[in-house]
Design an enzyme around this catalytic site. Sequence first.
Site, PDB file in Angstrom:
ATOM      1  N   GLU A   1       0.845  -1.207   0.000  1.00  0.00           N
ATOM      2  CA  GLU A   1       0.000   0.000   0.000  1.00  0.00           C
ATOM      3  C   GLU A   1       0.871   1.244   0.000  1.00  0.00           C
ATOM      4  OE1 GLU A   1       0.099   1.992   2.871  1.00  0.00           O
ATOM      5  OE2 GLU A   1      -0.240   0.743   4.660  1.00  0.00           O
TER       6      GLU A   1
ATOM      7  N   ARG B   1       0.771  -2.729  12.110  1.00  0.00           N
ATOM      8  CA  ARG B   1      -0.117  -3.539  11.286  1.00  0.00           C
ATOM      9  C   ARG B   1      -0.569  -2.798  10.028  1.00  0.00           C
ATOM     10  NH1 ARG B   1      -0.430  -7.891  14.242  1.00  0.00           N
ATOM     11  NH2 ARG B   1      -1.849  -8.995  12.877  1.00  0.00           N
TER      12      ARG B   1
ATOM     13  N   CYS C   1       7.850  -1.450  -1.776  1.00  0.00           N
ATOM     14  CA  CYS C   1       8.995  -2.358  -1.870  1.00  0.00           C
ATOM     15  C   CYS C   1      10.126  -1.995  -0.923  1.00  0.00           C
ATOM     16  CB  CYS C   1       9.504  -2.426  -3.311  1.00  0.00           C
ATOM     17  SG  CYS C   1      10.288  -0.908  -3.918  1.00  0.00           S
TER      18      CYS C   1
ATOM     19  N   HIS D   1      13.092  -0.117  -7.529  1.00  0.00           N
ATOM     20  CA  HIS D   1      12.474  -1.283  -6.915  1.00  0.00           C
ATOM     21  C   HIS D   1      13.523  -2.065  -6.138  1.00  0.00           C
ATOM     22  CE1 HIS D   1       9.659  -4.432  -6.090  1.00  0.00           C
ATOM     23  NE2 HIS D   1      10.485  -5.333  -6.600  1.00  0.00           N
TER      24      HIS D   1
ATOM     25  N   ASP E   1      10.955 -11.165  -2.918  1.00  0.00           N
ATOM     26  CA  ASP E   1      10.350  -9.863  -3.175  1.00  0.00           C
ATOM     27  C   ASP E   1       8.964  -9.848  -2.545  1.00  0.00           C
ATOM     28  OD1 ASP E   1       9.346  -7.490  -4.094  1.00  0.00           O
ATOM     29  OD2 ASP E   1       9.614  -7.915  -6.223  1.00  0.00           O
TER      30      ASP E   1
END
Length: 276
Positions: free
Chosen positions: A42, A67, A72, A112, A127
Amino acid sequence: MTISAAPAVAAHLDRIGVAAGPPDVAQLDRIVRAHTATVAFENLDPFTGTDPPVDPAGVTAKLVHGRRGGWCFEHNLLLHDTLRDLGHAVTPLVARVRLGLERSAPATSRTHRLTLVTTSQGRFTVDGGFGATVPTAALRLVTGLEQPTGQAVYRYDRDAQGTWVLQRRGSSGGWTDQYAFDLLPAPDVDFRTGSWHLTHHPESGFRTGLTAALVTPRRRTTLDGTRLTVRPADGPARRRELDSPAQVRAALEDELGIDTGGVAGLERRLRAVYFS
């Protein structure tokens, strides 16, 4: 090593429901599968104008104790450090995202993060932060080998320069590039720079729109702005348009397992972008 010697590792494993054990390939795969099925992808921080954490303590506080999910740079820092502290040989890598691009398209930026894990049974990539098409298992780093996961089939290719290219097989049966990388260890500054760029660049999609995803063995759930899509592993996709900030927040909480209580300004940002 004992789990009591590393509270951050114990907390991460407890969050994803994995018991400690020897640092072998079976453990590696258990951790990746459980992490991707538990901790959502998210972008709520950049979407609401907040810089995501780039340090281990900040990432653990957010993704484990808070939580939340993340992107990435957060997922794969957390996985890298947990695997390292459990005794795995890990190398941080940085990749160029190629999703939706032809091989001949100009190079994209290195934005990334992923992890190389070297074992007695070969090299694998891990990943936990590639959105809806995240590999939900550790992938063996060999060319041409088709590797099924719960939601998709992946393989590795090499381009003309010898760069590794992760590919995913689509519904039509063809292969789509996901990202490309070399095996040079990436320093922290690369990840800090990439995180800042994607948070602050005015054309960054992570800044201008909301995205979230959670991939489990049974279903792939994605939120793209106000469209919620649930794709069961054994059935057709179900799509629903969300009509209010309250419905978006409920989808984030109930469908994706994200605690949004600490996300400042979320309702205001949702109204400005989607419900004005």
